[in-house]
Design a protein around this motif. Sequence first.
Motif, mmCIF file in Angstrom:
data_model
loop_
_atom_site.group_PDB
_atom_site.id
_atom_site.type_symbol
_atom_site.label_atom_id
_atom_site.label_comp_id
_atom_site.label_asym_id
_atom_site.label_seq_id
_atom_site.Cartn_x
_atom_site.Cartn_y
_atom_site.Cartn_z
ATOM 1 N N ASP A 108 103.377 -19.337 -1.966
ATOM 2 C CA ASP A 108 103.608 -17.900 -1.764
ATOM 3 C C ASP A 108 104.788 -17.609 -0.836
ATOM 4 O O ASP A 108 104.948 -16.505 -0.363
ATOM 5 C CB ASP A 108 102.340 -17.217 -1.256
ATOM 6 C CG ASP A 108 101.820 -17.868 0.016
ATOM 7 O OD1 ASP A 108 102.521 -18.741 0.555
ATOM 8 O OD2 ASP A 108 100.720 -17.505 0.459
ATOM 9 N N GLN A 110 105.232 -18.306 2.110
ATOM 10 C CA GLN A 110 104.934 -18.090 3.528
ATOM 11 C C GLN A 110 105.504 -19.243 4.348
ATOM 12 O O GLN A 110 105.667 -19.132 5.552
ATOM 13 C CB GLN A 110 103.426 -17.984 3.748
ATOM 14 C CG GLN A 110 102.884 -16.631 3.342
ATOM 15 C CD GLN A 110 101.470 -16.415 3.843
ATOM 16 O OE1 GLN A 110 100.559 -17.130 3.463
ATOM 17 N NE2 GLN A 110 101.299 -15.434 4.696
ATOM 18 N N ARG A 212 103.381 -12.879 2.481
ATOM 19 C CA ARG A 212 103.212 -13.404 1.130
ATOM 20 C C ARG A 212 104.203 -12.727 0.203
ATOM 21 O O ARG A 212 104.391 -11.532 0.263
ATOM 22 C CB ARG A 212 101.791 -13.128 0.621
ATOM 23 C CG ARG A 212 100.742 -13.980 1.268
ATOM 24 C CD ARG A 212 99.403 -13.636 0.653
ATOM 25 N NE ARG A 212 99.430 -13.947 -0.777
ATOM 26 C CZ ARG A 212 99.069 -15.103 -1.274
ATOM 27 N NH1 ARG A 212 98.615 -16.026 -0.504
ATOM 28 N NH2 ARG A 212 99.134 -15.321 -2.567
HETATM 29 MG MG MG Z 1 99.618 -17.838 2.035
#
Ligand code: MG
Length: 337
Positions: A108, A110, A212
């Motif tokens: 994602d 991150q 995200r």
């Molecule tokens: Mg995540």
Amino acid sequence: MNAPTRLPAGLHDLPEISVIVPMHNEAKGMDALFQRLLPVLEAIDPRFEVICVDDGSRDLTMDGLRGHHQREPRIRAVSLSRNFGKEVAIAAGLRYTRGRAVVIIDADLQHPPEIIPEFVSLWRQGYRNVYGVRRDRNTDGVGRKLFTRAFYKLFDAVSPTGLPAGAGDFRLLDRKAVDALLAMPERTRFTKGLYAWIGFKSVAVPFDVDERIDGGQSRFNFRALLRLAIDGITAFSNAPLRIWGYVGLAISALAFLYASIIIVRALMFGIDVPGFTSLIVSVMFFAGVQLMTLGVLGEYIGRIFVEVKRRPLYLVQEEIGVEAIEPVDATGMDRRA
Ligand code: MG
Ligand code: UDP
């Protein structure tokens, strides 16, 4: 290593760097991920592979990966037969990597891919376990932050394995470390603890957690976190079992003391019959302690049960451009046996 001839072209050259991406319903975010990840890897060494592990997604993750593999064969994928959880997805991914170094990264975004060159340069300096450490968990809610902090405190207190705070799965592992992880047969994969347990020359690299990419929610709700915490503690500490011995000892000492007082009092002033309340209170208290102890025992016995069943950690549904390596563990035993 002799690769079987039926592998697709390109697979015969061993990659320098393998990247594992666990994916659970990440169809939406993967284009953006590859767009940022691939140039970074290309700049480090074109001999890389990205192994995406589809952890039982119910969206079009696998279709997306198939498309990406056709355009870029260094993107490879394996799908598990159902959702086994991120920790198991990573364990599955490890079994498919053939690089001399393995990077694990969330799908994602991150975990910023731009840090990977730093990981690699530290690895080339001789570090075998290069782990990212979050600078601040500003993307997490207050509740999760408090829970995480409490968990680390508790883990530190009860387990001889030290967990570096803020370290997660975003990291680079040398082949040696990967083989060590693969040689661990346990079913309960508390990977954070395993990374710490294997040791090797380690170094932390701070990074900022991003939002995200798809604006979605973390897939870990409170129950999943709690389960992870209990898994972690029970897998790395016997303290919850041992503590009841001490509690029992303390209670026995108190009971002995109290008994002496009552006996002396009865001898000096004769017998009287009040004390119904204290009787009920102590009966209930000890029933509670005993049930709790049983619960802790059950927690460990359940884990023993899971281990002795020796079920496979995961089942693979489909492989795109990869083939599992069958690791031989330290005892030289073929683990397929
Ligand atoms: Mg995540
Ligand atoms: N993930 C997975 N299986 C799961 C849950 C998550 O493979 O059952 C993957 C997910 O696709 C992502 C990574 O694990 O790549 C981290 O998940 P998420 O962002 O939901 O967790 P968080 O960022 O809160 O740790």
